[in-house]
Design a protein around this motif. Structure first.
Motif, mmCIF file in Angstrom:
data_model
loop_
_atom_site.group_PDB
_atom_site.id
_atom_site.type_symbol
_atom_site.label_atom_id
_atom_site.label_comp_id
_atom_site.label_asym_id
_atom_site.label_seq_id
_atom_site.Cartn_x
_atom_site.Cartn_y
_atom_site.Cartn_z
ATOM 1 N N GLU A 139 0.845 -1.194 0.000
ATOM 2 C CA GLU A 139 0.000 0.000 0.000
ATOM 3 C C GLU A 139 0.880 1.244 0.000
ATOM 4 O O GLU A 139 1.888 1.310 0.721
ATOM 5 C CB GLU A 139 -0.910 0.012 1.226
ATOM 6 C CG GLU A 139 -1.986 -1.064 1.210
ATOM 7 C CD GLU A 139 -2.956 -0.914 2.363
ATOM 8 O OE1 GLU A 139 -2.849 0.106 3.094
ATOM 9 O OE2 GLU A 139 -3.814 -1.795 2.523
ATOM 10 N N THR A 140 0.515 2.234 -0.798
ATOM 11 C CA THR A 140 1.350 3.431 -0.908
ATOM 12 C C THR A 140 1.476 4.157 0.429
ATOM 13 O O THR A 140 2.509 4.761 0.722
ATOM 14 C CB THR A 140 0.781 4.385 -1.970
ATOM 15 O OG1 THR A 140 -0.608 4.638 -1.710
ATOM 16 C CG2 THR A 140 0.942 3.793 -3.359
ATOM 17 N N GLY A 141 0.444 4.098 1.254
ATOM 18 C CA GLY A 141 0.527 4.722 2.577
ATOM 19 C C GLY A 141 1.569 4.051 3.454
ATOM 20 O O GLY A 141 2.304 4.715 4.197
ATOM 21 N N VAL A 142 1.666 2.730 3.357
ATOM 22 C CA VAL A 142 2.675 1.976 4.116
ATOM 23 C C VAL A 142 4.063 2.301 3.583
ATOM 24 O O VAL A 142 5.018 2.530 4.343
ATOM 25 C CB VAL A 142 2.395 0.466 4.037
ATOM 26 C CG1 VAL A 142 3.521 -0.333 4.693
ATOM 27 C CG2 VAL A 142 1.057 0.138 4.699
ATOM 28 N N LEU A 143 4.187 2.329 2.258
ATOM 29 C CA LEU A 143 5.483 2.637 1.647
ATOM 30 C C LEU A 143 5.944 4.033 2.035
ATOM 31 O O LEU A 143 7.117 4.252 2.347
ATOM 32 C CB LEU A 143 5.374 2.519 0.126
ATOM 33 C CG LEU A 143 6.664 2.717 -0.674
ATOM 34 C CD1 LEU A 143 7.681 1.641 -0.339
ATOM 35 C CD2 LEU A 143 6.368 2.716 -2.174
ATOM 36 N N ALA A 144 5.017 4.989 2.055
ATOM 37 C CA ALA A 144 5.355 6.372 2.395
ATOM 38 C C ALA A 144 5.893 6.502 3.810
ATOM 39 O O ALA A 144 6.673 7.417 4.113
ATOM 40 C CB ALA A 144 4.127 7.265 2.213
ATOM 41 N N ALA A 145 5.493 5.593 4.698
ATOM 42 C CA ALA A 145 5.937 5.660 6.094
ATOM 43 C C ALA A 145 7.296 5.000 6.312
ATOM 44 O O ALA A 145 7.909 5.186 7.368
ATOM 45 C CB ALA A 145 4.902 4.996 6.998
ATOM 46 N N MET A 146 7.783 4.242 5.342
ATOM 47 C CA MET A 146 9.025 3.496 5.541
ATOM 48 C C MET A 146 10.264 4.383 5.722
ATOM 49 O O MET A 146 11.124 4.078 6.565
ATOM 50 C CB MET A 146 9.232 2.500 4.401
ATOM 51 C CG MET A 146 8.262 1.332 4.433
ATOM 52 S SD MET A 146 8.565 0.150 3.090
ATOM 53 C CE MET A 146 7.148 -0.951 3.296
ATOM 54 N N PRO A 147 10.430 5.484 4.965
ATOM 55 C CA PRO A 147 11.614 6.324 5.195
ATOM 56 C C PRO A 147 11.697 6.864 6.624
ATOM 57 O O PRO A 147 12.793 6.959 7.198
ATOM 58 C CB PRO A 147 11.440 7.456 4.177
ATOM 59 C CG PRO A 147 10.656 6.848 3.075
ATOM 60 C CD PRO A 147 9.687 5.927 3.768
#
Length: 281
Positions: A139-147
């Motif tokens: 999910e793009t929201g999950v990916l966005a939180a990774m950094p």
């Protein structure tokens, strides 16, 4: 061995005056890798996780394909003025000895002095772990939180402000391993080496996140490890995008806040309303 940071004198200059005090800096030292006593290469790195670094480098260069290809990796030679081991030379014994290739044949330097197509062909023909078309979806929201999660694990960066980081994440955003190094390619080798030693390579279910830009060599390392998604806080290069497209890897750049630029492999991204997958750089 703990030589990740060092103190050096510094004069801080500001509009309010000058202050002289020691500053905490990241350590940068050479690591010589030897295969069976023969010099393979030297890389400038931040000491720490050297065994992971070596495993990741050897995998990225297609010299090994599994952790048990390495019989031993031990520090040797290299002493300082006081006769103490510098821990800057690692000798690796392989289960099946191979000739030490000249540095010009390393995949990580194949983009130098060669045309782009030759560099892409080198990676495609050498990888042991082709990236599967189906499987991982993030999910793009999950990916966005990774950094931000990557940043939370950068303890040495907090002290020095001078390190790159790389991390391996699951699709739900869990950080499995984070490594820091003065060289972005070394940080990636360290997390890939960790995964190799944990029998997680190939890694069709993992995401590689890097704190800086996405260069050709970082995409190459992800492809060689069978990692299907690479997210970078900064920009990719044109050849990095070409290699990602050629290899079927999902490459996302400018991964900052609630926006990101998806360059290749968008089928692995599940759009979240809170995140724009077409942000501008």
């Amino acid at each position: 061995m703990s030589r990740v940071t060092a103190r050096r004198p510094m004069q801080r200059i500001s509009p309010t005056g000058e202050i002289r005090r020691p500053d905490t800096l990241v350590v940068e030292e050479p690591l010589e890798m030897r295969l069976g006593g023969r010099s393979l290469t030297v890389t400038m790195r931040t000491p720490g996780a050297d065994i992971d670094l070596v495993h990741g480098f050897l995998l990225s260069e297609n010299i090994i394909g599994a952790a048990d290809d390495v019989l031993s990796a031990r520090y040797c030679a290299g002493t300082d003025a006081n006769g103490q081991n510098t821990y800057n030379v690692l000798d690796i014994r392989l289960r099946t000895p191979v000739p030490a290739p000249p540095s010009r044949n390393f995949l990580t330097t194949s983009a130098c002095g060669l045309c782009g197509k030759t560099a892409l062909d080198e990676v495609r023909t050498r990888t042991r772990y082709p990236i599967p078309t189906e499987g991982l979806v993030v999910e793009t929201g999950v990916l966005a939180a990774m950094p931000e999660e990557l940043r939370r694990h950068q303890s040495v960066f907090d002290a020095t402000g001078g390190l790159h980081a790389a991390g391996l994440f699951t699709a739900d955003g869990t950080a499995l391993a984070v490594r820091e190094d003065v060289g972005r390619h070394n940080a990636v080798d360290k997390v890939i080496g960790w995964a190799l030693r944990e029998n997680r390579i190939p890694a069709p279910d993992l995401v590689l996140i890097v704190s800086g830009r996405a260069s050709f060599e970082l995409v190459q390392k992800a492809v060689m490890a069978g990692i299907p998604m690479l997210g970078a806080v900064s920009a990719p290069s044109s050849l990095a995008v070409d290699l990602a497209a050629e290899s079927g890897l999902t490459l996302v750049g400018f991964l900052r806040g609630d926006t990101m630029n998806a360059y290749t492999g968008t089928h692995r991204l599940a759009h979240s309303a809170a995140v724009s997958a077409n942000g501008t750089g």
